[in-house]
Design a protein around this motif. Structure first.
Motif, PDB file in Angstrom:
ATOM      1  N   ILE A 184       0.621  -1.094  -0.615  1.00 54.80           N
ATOM      2  CA  ILE A 184      -0.340   0.403   0.091  1.00 54.80           C
ATOM      3  C   ILE A 184       0.918   0.682  -0.336  1.00 54.80           C
ATOM      4  CG2 ILE A 184      -2.328   1.372   1.418  1.00 54.80           C
ATOM      5  CD1 ILE A 184      -2.821  -1.654   0.030  1.00 54.80           C
ATOM      6  N   GLY A 185       2.340   1.049   0.920  1.00 56.91           N
ATOM      7  CA  GLY A 185       2.583   2.337   0.861  1.00 56.91           C
ATOM      8  C   GLY A 185       3.878   3.192  -0.155  1.00 56.91           C
ATOM      9  N   SER A 186       3.710   2.021  -0.950  1.00 56.85           N
ATOM     10  CA  SER A 186       4.774   1.995  -2.137  1.00 56.85           C
ATOM     11  C   SER A 186       3.605   2.585  -3.379  1.00 56.85           C
ATOM     12  CB  SER A 186       5.609   0.863  -2.710  1.00 56.85           C
ATOM     13  OG  SER A 186       4.237  -0.393  -2.925  1.00 56.85           O
ATOM     14  N   ILE A 187       2.472   2.558  -3.071  1.00 59.99           N
ATOM     15  CA  ILE A 187       1.857   2.979  -3.994  1.00 59.99           C
ATOM     16  C   ILE A 187       0.812   4.120  -4.073  1.00 59.99           C
ATOM     17  CG2 ILE A 187      -0.763   2.483  -5.393  1.00 59.99           C
ATOM     18  CD1 ILE A 187      -0.577  -0.779  -5.290  1.00 59.99           C
ATOM     19  N   VAL A 188       1.198   4.609  -3.350  1.00 59.99           N
ATOM     20  CA  VAL A 188       0.321   5.821  -2.988  1.00 59.99           C
ATOM     21  C   VAL A 188       1.188   7.007  -2.633  1.00 59.99           C
ATOM     22  CG1 VAL A 188      -0.241   7.313  -0.724  1.00 59.99           C
ATOM     23  CG2 VAL A 188      -1.112   4.971  -0.785  1.00 59.99           C
ATOM     24  N   ILE A 189       2.855   6.624  -2.165  1.00 64.38           N
ATOM     25  CA  ILE A 189       4.055   7.138  -2.855  1.00 64.38           C
ATOM     26  C   ILE A 189       3.725   7.459  -4.530  1.00 64.38           C
ATOM     27  CG2 ILE A 189       6.264   7.433  -3.063  1.00 64.38           C
ATOM     28  CD1 ILE A 189       6.268   6.413  -0.066  1.00 64.38           C
ATOM     29  N   CYS A 190       3.862   5.906  -5.160  1.00 64.73           N
ATOM     30  CA  CYS A 190       3.765   6.448  -7.120  1.00 64.73           C
ATOM     31  C   CYS A 190       2.685   7.630  -7.118  1.00 64.73           C
ATOM     32  CB  CYS A 190       4.150   4.870  -7.221  1.00 64.73           C
ATOM     33  SG  CYS A 190       5.800   4.650  -6.546  1.00 64.73           S
ATOM     34  N   MET A 191       1.354   7.292  -6.642  1.00 58.69           N
ATOM     35  CA  MET A 191       0.586   8.124  -7.122  1.00 58.69           C
ATOM     36  C   MET A 191       0.908   9.291  -6.848  1.00 58.69           C
ATOM     37  SD  MET A 191      -3.176   7.408  -6.761  1.00 58.69           S
ATOM     38  CE  MET A 191      -3.632   7.098  -4.822  1.00 58.69           C
ATOM     39  N   VAL A 192       1.180  10.220  -5.718  1.00 55.30           N
ATOM     40  CA  VAL A 192       1.558  10.832  -5.785  1.00 55.30           C
ATOM     41  C   VAL A 192       2.967  12.331  -6.375  1.00 55.30           C
ATOM     42  CG1 VAL A 192       3.138  12.804  -3.926  1.00 55.30           C
ATOM     43  CG2 VAL A 192       1.149  10.580  -3.433  1.00 55.30           C
TER      44      VAL A 192
END
Length: 538
Positions: free
Chosen positions: A241-249
């Protein structure tokens, strides 16, 4: 020899970040803007939130079964050998071709600095003989990096991942500070542009075809490396979850900065024909147009670091898929052996050969990414299906991360998978259908030739045709819907909007069938126990 549990949560998340931030960010902003205009920002948001639903299903599965190459094992646990082979076959094909894709991205990007690497054929950049030699050497270098073991790979990737995040965020900041023309967004009264020049269809097509989905697909590396995690029960959900949120930003910021930095001359012929000097390497070309020469240098360096860093991860992940296929009886036992470094090197070298052959049929970044996106998402559909099936088959099993509202969340994830594939259009879906058909042919031929030499140690020696009855209408009806659909290559007989309803009904029927036709509990338990025992003793 056992796989070594030597990677902490930060290393696992960096593996996922490293998988997500590859060549997609170098090319995706241009292609998404061409297909959707400023509304391409919405495409990145749709892709990110959709991927989170998928990641949540894999978070439960990977924490419950913290084994390397788990994506290849889940369908064997729930539906047996045939479904397991088809979905694993597709996953393996896409991961191996992705290695070629990332290496190709690096060499093509470098072709602007070293013209001897590429040549123009029908206005498409293809490799020269020297370019193919460099691809071979680059691929070999990626393979050798994997031979140093999981801990070395994770530590090195942690450093690479930090670099891969710093550079694109730096691009966002520099572009906004150097040239920030908000009128390009088409949201002001003084703007000569439209926010969504190609409507909803353009936004949804960009999700599937412009590299948006492909850019997010690397999240699964955290799940595939679960076997090497120190504390998988905590590390895997956080990393996914953390990696996807960071990359979405990151991707949303990069898309906005790219659009705002475009000069008016680049948009003279409309969004679909964006053109400026050096646009073959779009971000570097735009930086050069803005006069930020030092950033051009950094971007060319990153054109080597980002794709190759992702390629290293695809080598590791695809090798673990082959290893699991071998342990389950779907590929020769030869490939299940683990080297002293804790790495399945035989499987890695098999992937090296196949990845080199994959250079031949593809002639450009966008053409291969469109297929890879649809194929990866199709293979991801195994996540929500297996999660619900395992809740029924193995309710007593410990679930360190338990997905709330699992039936609804899993169905939404499955529906999102189908929508993203459908948005690819007929021109991509028929190729996907052909790939699945080839996989089925390979499966039947392999089992026919080996019918008198079944290894009693293999997992799921039964072919389990009954449990695969949902898979045939899934691919067949999907192909028909795409042919009559409103996206690329379709006849447009199914109007936009109605197709969402059709896809929802279709997804519900297939989802229900997949649960009704899963293995009985006893067989699911037997397949699970056998494969886990092989993983433990490997």
């Amino acid at each position: 020899m056992k796989l070594k549990r030597s990677i902490g949560w930060f290393g696992i998340m960096c593996a996922s970040l490293g998988g997500i931030v590859g060549s997609g960010w170098l090319f995706g902003s241009l292609y998404a803007a061409q297909m959707a205009g400023p509304a391409s920002i919405i495409a990145w948001l749709i892709g990110g939130f959709g991927t989170i639903f998928l990641a949540l299903t894999f978070a439960e599965l990977s924490a419950m079964f913290p084994i390397s190459g788990g994506v290849a094992a889940f369908p064997i646990f729930t539906h047996g050998k045939l479904v397991g082979f088809i979905l694993t076959w597709l996953t393996w094909i896409t991961y191996v071709v992705s290695i070629s894709q990332e290496v190709q991205s690096t060499v093509l990007y470098m072709g602007h600095l070293f013209p001897s690497l590429v040549q123009k054929v029908d206005n498409v950049s293809v490799f020269t003989s020297f370019g193919f030699v460099m691809c071979f050497c680059t691929m070999l270098f990626v393979i050798l990096l994997n031979s140093f073991g999981a801990k070395f790979l994770a530590n090195a990737n942690s450093l690479i991942s930090v670099w891969k995040l710093i550079v694109p965020f730096a691009v966002v900041i520099v572009f906004l500070l150097t040239s920030h023309n908000s009128d390009n967004m088409g949201l002001t009264s003084t703007s000569t542009q439209e926010f969504a020049p190609y409507g909803i269809s353009g936004i949804l097509s960009a999700v599937a075809l412009a590299g948006v989905v492909y850019s997010y697909c690397g999240f699964q590396h955290a799940a595939l490396l679960a076997g090497e995690a120190k504390r998988p029960q905590r590390d895997i959900p956080l990393a996914l979850i953390g990696s996807i949120v960071i990359c979405m930003v990151l991707y949303v910021g990069l898309q906005y900065a790219f659009i705002a930095a475009l000069p008016e001359s680049a948009l003279a012929n409309g969004w679909s024909k964006i053109a400026f000097a050096g646009d073959a390497g779009p971000l570097a070309g735009l930086a050069a147009n803005l006069g930020v020469i030092w950033l051009v240098t950094v971007l060319y360096i990153d054109a080597v670091v980002s794709p190759l860093g992702t390629g290293v991860l695809y080598v590791a992940s695809s090798a673990r898929i082959v290893q699991t296929m071998s342990q389950s009886g779907n590929s020769p036992k030869f490939f299940s052996k683990i080297a002293k470094s804790g790495i399945p090197m035989r499987a890695i070298f098999l992937n090296f050969v196949v990845a080199m052959l994959a250079f031949l049929p593809f002639d450009g970044w966008k053409s291969i990414v469109s297929f890879l996106s649809a194929a990866l998402i199709f293979s991801f559909a195994v996540g929500p299906i297996c999660l619900v099936a395992l809740r029924k088959q193995q309710p007593e099993r410990n679930r360190p991360f338990k997905l709330p509202f699992y039936q609804l969340t899993s169905f939404i994830a499955f529906y999102i998978c189908n929508l993203m594939i459908y948005w690819s259009g007929w021109t991509v879906v028929w190729k996907l259908s052909l790939t699945v058909t080839v996989g089925l042919t390979v499966f039947l031929l392999t089992n026919f030739l080996n019918r008198s030499r079944i290894d009693p140690e293999h997992i799921a020696t039964k072919l389990d045709f009954k449990c695969a009855l949902w898979l045939y209408p899934y691919m067949g009806v999907f192909t028909i819907l795409s042919y009559f659909g409103s996206f690329q290559g379709g006849t447009k007989d199914i109007p936009l909007g109605i197709d969402f309803i059709c896809m929802a009904v279709f997804s519900f029927v297939i989802f229900y069938m997949s649960q009704a036709l899963c293995l009985p509990k006893a067989e699911s338990d037997r397949n699970t126990a056998s494969l886990l025992a092989k993983k433990k003793s490997a």
